[in-house]
Design an enzyme around this catalytic site. Structure first.
Site, PDB file in Angstrom:
ATOM      1  N   ASP A 229       0.816  -1.224   0.000  1.00  0.00           N
ATOM      2  CA  ASP A 229       0.000   0.000   0.000  1.00  0.00           C
ATOM      3  C   ASP A 229       0.844   1.266   0.000  1.00  0.00           C
ATOM      4  OD1 ASP A 229      -2.298  -1.575   0.055  1.00  0.00           O
ATOM      5  OD2 ASP A 229      -2.431  -1.537   2.241  1.00  0.00           O
ATOM      6  N   ALA A 230       1.990   1.219  -0.656  1.00  0.00           N
ATOM      7  CA  ALA A 230       2.901   2.369  -0.630  1.00  0.00           C
ATOM      8  C   ALA A 230       3.342   2.807  -2.019  1.00  0.00           C
ATOM      9  CB  ALA A 230       4.121   2.050   0.224  1.00  0.00           C
TER      10      ALA A 230
END
Length: 285
Positions: A229-230
């Site tokens: 999620d980055a």
């Protein structure tokens, strides 16, 4: 519209770059229809998106990229060139939730964006009836800790077999391994995360948001990288919530938002509007 070519280009900033890029198109008989530029002064980078009509352009398509490479290389630049009449092929990956899948199919059927959807992959069998309804091939590939590597290899085989250009993780509740991302480029994998990243990374963000008493919830469309999620963010939006909202209300509002944000992110990518640099993006909308 007549077919166009789109150049996405970035390089260290210096004087004369706009003129240099525009002159490449002008000198070869091109007619520019859109041009947008941005300078990131902190990074010292010039970034641009230029779109021009192919009709009357002196260079055949297969020579445009090599010819521009002769300009880009001494500038230390990176670039990509895409053509508007080349229709990308998308694979949609899902688990059990159907709202993003149905929304993407509906928008494709309504010609809101130009793409083919020949393939759906899922780690559950639940959504196969939707695939059958729209004539899309559906592959059920259950994932366990013991078979993940083998199933990942099968996924890659399917992407190659179906000539997939873009993977959409439409609520696919599995982590994509770094090995997979190294094989299938991360900037061709888009995920929808049910949170306004970087807040509430990982699972159950609506429950976390409820417990924190937030006044807005969000959704994020981003490219997938090896870090959970980055990846570079393409699109985000938020909706207000109140003290009267329960977790189920947050989830309902969040699903509405996820549909919209994912559709915007996919459309930006398909229209060649996203330029990635570092872990950031410029979206020339």
């Amino acid at each position: 519209m007549k077919p166009t070519a789109t150049l996405l280009f970035s390089c260290p900033d210096r004087q004369g770059l706009v003129a240099k890029v525009a002159n490449f198109i002008y000198a070869n008989g091109g007619n520019i229809v859109h041009a947008d530029h941005h300078t990131d002064f902190n990074a010292g980078l010039f970034l641009t998106r230029i779109e021009w009509q192919i009709e009357g352009f002196n260079l055949p398509r297969e020579l445009i990229a090599p010819a521009f490479g002769a300009i880009s290389q001494p500038l230390g630049g990176t670039y990509q060139i895409r053509f508007s009449d080349t229709i990308p092929r998308m694979a949609i990956w899902v688990s059990r939730q159907n709202h993003c899948l149905l929304d993407l199919i509906w928008r494709q059927q309504a010609r809101e964006f130009s793409a083919e959807i020949p393939l759906i992959i899922s780690n559950h069998p639940d959504l196969e009836p939707i695939a059958k309804q729209f004539g899309i091939d559906y592959y059920y590939l259950p994932i366990t800790k013991d078979n993940k590597e083998a199933q990942q290899q099968r996924q890659l085989e399917l992407l190659k077999e179906y000539r997939i250009d873009l993977v959409i993780l439409a609520k696919y509740m599995q982590i994509i391994s770094p090995e997979f991302i190294d094989t299938f480029p991360s900037h061709n994998i888009i995920n929808i995360h049910h949170s306004f990243l970087p807040a509430f990374v990982g699972a159950n963000p609506y429950h976390k948001a409820y417990e924190r008493g937030v006044k807005i919830i969000g959704a994020t469309g981003h490219y997938v990288t090896s870090e959970l999620d980055a990846g570079p963010i393409i699109e985000q939006d938020v909706v207000r919530v109140t003290h009267r909202d329960e977790v189920d209300d947050l989830i309902r509002k969040g699903k509405d938002l996820e549909r919209i944000v994912l559709a915007r992110a996919v459309r930006h990518h398909l229209q060649n509007q996203v330029l990635v640099y570092g872990n950031k993006t410029v979206v020339f909308d």
